[in-house]
Design an enzyme around this catalytic site. Structure first.
Site: not given
Length: 376
Positions: A162, A158, A133-135
């Site tokens: 990741k 989260y 993810t870009d998060e």
């Protein structure tokens, strides 16, 4: 190829499988634990295919993963299994660390042992594709874009889990020589999206006349990627990507959350004119009257601003130049076309999301730290 997809009953995983089965000659082994967000009904269009098989196991169970790899002998692995909802990670981070970190570790170790015994020809073709993810990049200034070189700065449990899994994958490449690929995507949306996420949450609440909760002022900016575009991108990376490389996948669609909600409301007013919350009805006496007055305030009247979640990043936006330049992928859908398709899908597939809302998920608010503090 025979492709092992972990988390294939989830939102993105099921889109990947539908893309593979529907548009290629590859076969798929879907490995999924079937947590609350896993839904085999998202695969009913392909589950009778001779090229599709489903195995219900947990990636944290090393023995089960080993047995699955040995039995099905996949040519490549696409790793999508993960706990993915930020609010849930705030309420219960342990499960996110267990699945996203320990689960990825188990899968890497099993993949390494499996890879080591392959023939040289099969080793040359093998890939471990980790979908992230870009998060992991954290908050972004208004004049910048995430690139593959952007330093990691995760903000939530989260995104931290990741980021940890991304680092593990890179370490297994450098230390053990496992042929890996990593992709980091922007916010996905589209059909079969679990209702806890913003877009389906707003659509379903609006149809039921419930409040449309907006965190803070709704000025958080996200880059929106239609899930079927993402599925095509992932398959492109798997088939054409260079071992050891990272590819950012974005939709080139930056919108504030409040603007996304307003757009959904406007589409609903057009497509559901009979709703008590629509101002578009042509039937005099329902909502609108012959004198031009209207009893309805419109779907936008349901918008409700709520306390922002802790650590909420203000902006994500991806520079997808690398995947376009190196591999030739770019999104097909604009946000305007994709969001209309999405709203229409939820209107035409009420049974799917009504079955999801059977009591296991009640569209409640999560991620409120103060709730737990009050209970002490």
């Amino acid at each position: 190829m025979k492709i092992l997809v972990t988390g294939g009953a989830g939102f993105i995983g099921s889109a990947v499988i539908r893309e593979i089965i529907g548009n290629t000659d590859h076969s798929v082994v879907n490995l999924d634990k079937l947590t609350y967000a896993g839904n085999l009904n998202s695969l009913i269009t392909v589950d009778k295919s001779k090229n599709y098989q489903f195995v219900q196991i947990d990636i944290c169970n090393k023995t089960d993963v080993e047995n699955t790899l040995n039995k099905y002998q996949p040519d490549v692995i696409m790793h999508l299994a993960a706990e993915s909802h930020v609010d849930r990670s705030i309420d219960g981070p342990a499960e996110f660390l267990h699945t996203n970190i320990i689960g990825t570790f188990n899968l890497l170790e099993c993949a390494r042992a499996y890879y080591d015994i392959l023939s040289e020809e099969r080793k040359a073709a093998f890939r471990f594709h980790h979908i992230s993810t870009d998060e992991v990049y954290g908050d972004l200034a208004s004049d910048l874009l995430f690139t593959e070189e952007t330093p990691y700065a995760p903000s939530s449990p989260y995104s931290a889990s990741k980021a940890s899994s991304d680092h593990l994958v890179r370490a297994w490449r450098r230390t053990y020589g496992l042929p890996v690929l990593i992709t980091n995507c922007s916010n996905n949306y589209g059909p079969y999206h679990f209702p806890e996420k913003l877009i389906p949450h707003i659509i379903i609440n609006a149809l039921q006349g419930k409040p449309l909760p907006i965190y803070g002022k709704g000025d958080q900016v996200r880059d929106w990627l239609y899930v079927e575009d993402h599925a095509r991108a992932l398959l492109t990376v798997l088939e054409k990507g260079m071992i050891g490389e990272t590819y950012n996948i974005g939709g080139h669609n930056e919108y504030k959350n409040i603007d996304v909600v307003n757009i959904i409301c406007e589409i609903l007013e057009e497509l559901v004119p009979e709703s008590p919350y629509s101002c578009m009805s042509e039937e005099v006496g329902l909502n609108c009257h012959s004198d031009g007055s209207c009893d309805s305030k419109g779907f936008k009247s349901l918008i409700t601003y709520v306390t922002d979640r802790p650590g909420h990043d203000m902006r994500y936006a991806i520079d997808a130049a690398k995947i376009k330049g190196d591999l030739g992928w770019s999104p097909v859908e604009t946000f305007e076309s994709g969001i209309r398709k999405t709203v229409s899908w939820y209107l035409n597939n009420k049974l799917w999301w009504q079955n999801v809302l059977d009591g296991s998920y009640q569209l409640g608010r999560l991620g409120k730290i103060e709730t737990k503090l009050e209970k002490k």
